[in-house]
Design an enzyme around this catalytic site. Structure first.
Site, PDB file in Angstrom:
ATOM      1  CD  GLN A  73      -3.030  -0.480  -0.202  1.00 36.04           C
ATOM      2  OE1 GLN A  73      -3.086   0.682  -0.574  1.00 36.04           O
ATOM      3  NE2 GLN A  73      -3.687  -1.440  -0.820  1.00 36.04           N
ATOM      4  CB  SER A  74       4.251   1.925  -1.293  1.00 42.44           C
ATOM      5  OG  SER A  74       5.043   3.066  -1.552  1.00 42.44           O
TER       6      SER A  74
END
Ligand SMILES: *Cc1c(COP(=O)(O)O)cnc(C)c1O
Length: 328
Positions: A73-74
């Protein structure tokens, strides 16, 4: 006057500074928020400020591909994918995955934005993400591309200047608003945002204290990381500033369950602030940091500071994969 490296314009700047009226009242402080969650839509958050410098360096080197890494989920990976598409470049993302994450939030956007993605394990990420990115650079070279590797969070010497410039922006806004912030508070994940604010704060001989709330690892880790990043950034300006590890203020104790893992009290706080101020924090960074700030103010740690500026570094899309944990 210190000369910054070249950059390109990608973000919507300057971002607004707003006062959180009800939170301020409840804490007997003046709490302001800088809306770096509004630097853009696809590119939103703090990473795009760093990319303005890193991507310019890539372009100057004749690169047509950006390679970077991060968690599944960067926000940084998503920003990079968006910037690459925007500029007609390619993006290759190396993402840490347990293999069973849903196609949601930032990860979903990475795909929409046309990024090529390699999922790697936690161990591979920890031990050899740089080697993997270098292998990918060679593969792209064989395809006829020249790729530029951006390290995790763009938290290196060149990326630092994004938040050096943001600090200049804050100083100009202080003048316009007629306020002087005596503390600047932010979440620390890889250290680049903190480094840039700290560097400019020192270089401009500003009186404010810059506090980072670490959301992973510990204070010792980030004091060392920030020192390394600062030294790397001095190569660009030839303007070293003297600092000691004691000047780097990292407030430890709010990592909670670990990186990207939420405690019920953190999520309850995000929900409370959303309803109270119309500000939505993210679960991985800003939710933990602002929760920590409020606890520290209640404990009296910030007694010396009246005007506090919190940097909203973004992360909205990381909230959606967590919706089931809110108990609605
Ligand atoms: C990356 C990130 C941070 C942390 O910034 P670093 O420069 O990596 O320390 C804070 N907030 C959000 C939303 C982020 O995506």
């Amino acid at each position: 006057m210190l000369r910054l490296p070249e950059s390109i314009s990608l973000a919507n700047l300057p971002t607004r500074i707003e006062k959180l009226e009800r939170l301020s009242k409840s804490l007997n402080k003046e709490i302001y928020i800088k809306r770096d969650d509004q630097t853009g839509t696809e590119i939103s958050g703090n990473k795009v400020r760093k990319l303005e410098f890193a991507v310019k360096e890539a372009m100057n080197q004749g690169c047509d591909y950006l390679i970077t890494c991060g968690g599944i989920q960067s926000n940084h990976a998503r920003s990079t994918a968006a910037v690459a598409a925007r500029l007609g470049m390619g993006a290759f993302l190396v993402l840490r995955s347990s293999g069973d994450e849903p196609l949601e939030g930032n990860y979903f956007m990475d795909k929409l934005l046309g990024a090529r993605i390699r999922l790697i394990t936690r161990e591979e990420y920890r031990e050899k993400r740089m080697t993997i990115m270098e292998e990918i650079r060679d593969i792209l070279a064989a395809e006829g591309h020249k790729a530029y590797i951006i390290p995790e969070g763009a938290s290196n010497g060149i990326g630092t200047f994004g938040y050096f410039k943001a600090m200049e922006e804050i100083l100009a806004q202080e003048k316009q608003m007629g306020v002087k912030f005596d503390a600047i508070v932010l979440a620390v994940g890889s250290g680049g945002t903190y480094s840039g604010l700290f560097y400019a704060n020192k270089a401009k001989e500003n009186e404010a204290k810059v506090y980072g709330f670490n959301i992973c690892d510990d204070a010792a880790h980030f004091k060392s990381e920030v020192s390394k990043i600062l030294k790397d950034s001095f190569r660009y300006t030839q303007a070293e500033i003297p600092f000691t590890s004691d000047d780097i203020l990292i407030v430890d104790g709010y990592v909670g369950e670990g990186y990207a893992l939420s405690r019920p009290e953190e999520l309850a706080f995000i929900r409370e602030l959303a309803g109270m101020e119309g500000i939505i924090l993210d679960p991985v960074y800003t939710g933990k940091a602002m929760y920590g700030l409020v606890q520290e103010i209640r404990k009296g740690t910030f007694a010396a500071h009246q005007n506090i500026l919190f940097i909203h570094t973004g992360g909205l899309y990381g909230l959606f994969p967590k919706r089931d944990q809110f108990g609605f």
